[in-house]
Scaffold this motif. Structure first.
Motif, short mmCIF file in Angstrom:
data_model
loop_
_atom_site.label_atom_id
_atom_site.label_comp_id
_atom_site.label_asym_id
_atom_site.label_seq_id
_atom_site.Cartn_x
_atom_site.Cartn_y
_atom_site.Cartn_z
N GLY A 84 -13.86 9.79 -60.45
CA GLY A 84 -12.76 8.94 -60.02
C GLY A 84 -12.75 7.59 -60.71
O GLY A 84 -11.71 7.13 -61.21
N VAL A 85 -13.91 6.95 -60.78
CA VAL A 85 -14.00 5.64 -61.44
C VAL A 85 -13.67 5.78 -62.93
O VAL A 85 -12.95 4.95 -63.49
N ALA A 86 -14.18 6.80 -63.57
CA ALA A 86 -13.93 6.99 -65.01
C ALA A 86 -12.44 7.17 -65.29
O ALA A 86 -11.92 6.60 -66.26
N PHE A 87 -11.74 7.94 -64.47
CA PHE A 87 -10.30 8.14 -64.67
C PHE A 87 -9.53 6.83 -64.53
O PHE A 87 -8.64 6.52 -65.34
N ILE A 88 -9.87 6.03 -63.52
CA ILE A 88 -9.20 4.74 -63.32
C ILE A 88 -9.42 3.82 -64.52
O ILE A 88 -8.50 3.16 -65.02
N LEU A 89 -10.66 3.81 -65.02
CA LEU A 89 -10.98 2.93 -66.15
C LEU A 89 -10.28 3.38 -67.43
O LEU A 89 -9.82 2.55 -68.22
N VAL A 90 -10.19 4.68 -67.64
CA VAL A 90 -9.51 5.17 -68.85
C VAL A 90 -8.05 4.74 -68.85
O VAL A 90 -7.54 4.22 -69.86
N LEU A 91 -7.35 4.93 -67.74
CA LEU A 91 -5.93 4.59 -67.67
C LEU A 91 -5.70 3.09 -67.86
O LEU A 91 -4.80 2.67 -68.60
N SER A 92 -6.53 2.27 -67.22
CA SER A 92 -6.35 0.82 -67.33
C SER A 92 -6.71 0.31 -68.72
O SER A 92 -6.00 -0.52 -69.31
N LYS A 93 -7.79 0.83 -69.29
CA LYS A 93 -8.21 0.39 -70.63
C LYS A 93 -7.25 0.89 -71.71
O LYS A 93 -7.01 0.20 -72.71
N LEU A 94 -6.73 2.09 -71.51
CA LEU A 94 -5.77 2.63 -72.47
C LEU A 94 -4.53 1.74 -72.54
O LEU A 94 -4.01 1.46 -73.63
N TYR A 95 -4.08 1.28 -71.39
CA TYR A 95 -2.93 0.38 -71.36
C TYR A 95 -3.27 -0.95 -72.03
O TYR A 95 -2.48 -1.48 -72.82
N ALA A 96 -4.48 -1.48 -71.73
CA ALA A 96 -4.90 -2.75 -72.33
C ALA A 96 -5.00 -2.64 -73.85
O ALA A 96 -4.61 -3.56 -74.58
N TRP A 97 -5.52 -1.51 -74.35
CA TRP A 97 -5.61 -1.33 -75.80
C TRP A 97 -4.21 -1.21 -76.41
O TRP A 97 -3.94 -1.76 -77.48
N TRP A 98 -3.29 -0.52 -75.71
CA TRP A 98 -1.93 -0.32 -76.22
C TRP A 98 -1.21 -1.65 -76.42
O TRP A 98 -0.50 -1.83 -77.42
N VAL A 99 -1.40 -2.58 -75.49
CA VAL A 99 -0.68 -3.85 -75.58
C VAL A 99 -1.41 -4.90 -76.40
O VAL A 99 -0.82 -5.87 -76.88
N SER A 100 -2.72 -4.72 -76.58
CA SER A 100 -3.51 -5.75 -77.27
C SER A 100 -3.89 -5.38 -78.70
O SER A 100 -4.19 -6.28 -79.51
N SER A 101 -3.95 -4.09 -79.01
CA SER A 101 -4.39 -3.60 -80.33
C SER A 101 -5.83 -4.02 -80.65
O SER A 101 -6.21 -4.13 -81.81
N SER A 102 -6.64 -4.22 -79.63
CA SER A 102 -8.03 -4.62 -79.84
C SER A 102 -8.90 -3.41 -80.14
O SER A 102 -8.92 -2.43 -79.38
N ALA A 103 -9.63 -3.47 -81.25
CA ALA A 103 -10.56 -2.38 -81.59
C ALA A 103 -11.69 -2.31 -80.58
O ALA A 103 -12.19 -1.22 -80.26
N ALA A 104 -12.12 -3.47 -80.08
CA ALA A 104 -13.18 -3.48 -79.07
C ALA A 104 -12.72 -2.78 -77.80
O ALA A 104 -13.47 -2.03 -77.17
N MET A 105 -11.47 -3.03 -77.41
CA MET A 105 -10.94 -2.35 -76.23
C MET A 105 -10.79 -0.86 -76.49
O MET A 105 -11.01 -0.03 -75.60
N LEU A 106 -10.43 -0.48 -77.72
CA LEU A 106 -10.38 0.94 -78.08
C LEU A 106 -11.76 1.57 -77.95
O LEU A 106 -11.90 2.69 -77.45
N ALA A 107 -12.79 0.85 -78.39
CA ALA A 107 -14.15 1.35 -78.27
C ALA A 107 -14.53 1.54 -76.80
O ALA A 107 -15.12 2.56 -76.42
N SER A 108 -14.16 0.57 -75.99
CA SER A 108 -14.45 0.68 -74.56
C SER A 108 -13.67 1.82 -73.93
O SER A 108 -14.19 2.54 -73.07
N THR A 109 -12.41 2.01 -74.35
CA THR A 109 -11.61 3.12 -73.84
C THR A 109 -12.22 4.46 -74.23
O THR A 109 -12.28 5.40 -73.42
N THR A 110 -12.68 4.55 -75.48
CA THR A 110 -13.33 5.78 -75.94
C THR A 110 -14.56 6.09 -75.11
O THR A 110 -14.80 7.23 -74.72
N ASP A 111 -15.35 5.05 -74.84
CA ASP A 111 -16.54 5.23 -74.02
C ASP A 111 -16.17 5.74 -72.62
O ASP A 111 -16.84 6.62 -72.07
#
Length: 301
Positions: free
Chosen positions: A19-46
């Motif tokens: 449950g926690v992993a799914f919530i984090l993926v959705l929130s981080k994916l949105y953050a990466w989409w709007v920010s274009s941060s490679a670090a956020m992409l790395a965190s989303t991948t993790d």
């Protein structure tokens, strides 16, 4: 601890991780989409890997907790190790892609947008992950589950990864453009290190590694404390999932009646079972006269 309690606790921790992993993926994916941060992409991948790892762990745990059957008379515990090896291959592949992406960002830095939103989501990730780790630690303390312990270790590392994302995002606001790419490379290296450790531990378990020295000392102490035991040798131990397997040769007086020998072996077996949950003990009884002196590992007096 009853088997039913063990199963309910490990399943609770496993479902919470999913449950926690799914919530984090959705929130981080949105953050990466709007920010274009490679670090956020790395965190989303993790976090995507967390979803896969936790989901696989849940399914494998469910299978490994199944009782022994006709085809698997020692149970299904080693399925956890096979799942870990499969997860490691995905982690290694994703880590290499992250490193390539990080090197590209390092050579060709790009501006990061909406850093404040990305920072807020990273703080949310830290809070949720910390709550999950606390729950997992409580479950591990009660069950000693290897699978949940490994999952908890992974999520503990995520706390540092999310903190690193925040640092990279803050530095980017001060126009330190390389921070984004550097941290992405760091995450890739970190994931490779973790995957190698998982492979190492899984292979050792699949090859029937002995229990640790503390557990072996407890077993020897239990045998030593029985006044009817004259010695023991060829102590062998291994673990498969939650199950521990212990076997050894017990040395007894030559002319002891079989009924008494059986009773002594039962006493020692029950004493070992009080020390270790989810354990099977196999004891072979030997007359002391047939055992070479150098083999015996019991010191009386």
């Amino acid at each position: 601890m009853q088997a039913r309690d063990y199963e309910s606790l490990v399943k609770l921790a496993s479902k919470a991780a999913i449950g926690v992993a799914f919530i984090l993926v959705l929130s981080k994916l949105y953050a990466w989409w709007v920010s274009s941060s490679a670090a956020m992409l790395a965190s989303t991948t993790d976090s995507l890997l967390d979803v896969f790892a936790s989901l696989t762990s849940f399914l494998i745990l469910k299978y490994s907790l199944a009782p022994a059957d006709k085809e698997h008379k020692f149970g299904h515990g080693k399925a956890e190790n096979l799942a870990a090896l499969m997860q490691s291959s995905f982690v290694l592949g994703s880590a290499l892609l992250l490193i390539f992406h990080g090197v590209d960002r390092l050579l060709n830095p790009q501006p990061i947008l909406h850093t404040n939103l990305a920072i807020v989501i990273s703080i949310l990730a830290i809070a949720l992950t910390l709550a999950l780790v606390i729950l997992q630690k409580m479950v591990v303390k009660k069950t000693q589950s290897i699978a949940i312990s490994a999952d908890s270790l992974h999520y503990q590392s995520d706390l540092f990864l999310n903190l690193g994302v925040i640092i990279a995002l803050v530095l980017s606001q001060y126009e330190i453009a390389q921070a984004d790419g550097l941290f992405t490379i760091f995450v890739g290296i970190f994931l490779i290190t973790g995957a190698v450790n998982i492979v190492y531990q899984s292979v050792h378990d699949l090859m029937d590694k002995e229990l640790d020295d503390e557990e072996l000392a407890i077993i020897e102490q239990v045998i030593n404390e029985n006044p009817k035991s004259l010695g023991f040798h060829e102590l062998r131990t291994r673990q498969a999932g939650k199950m521990k397997f212990i076997q050894f040769h017990l040395e007894l007086p030559d002319h002891l009646p079989l009924v008494q020998a059986h009773k002594i072996a039962d006493e020692i077996e029950q004493a070992i079972l009080t020390q270790f949950a989810h354990t099977e003990v196999f004891i072979h009884q030997d007359p002391q006269s047939v055992v070479p002196t150098e083999l015996s590992r019991l010191q009386k007096g």
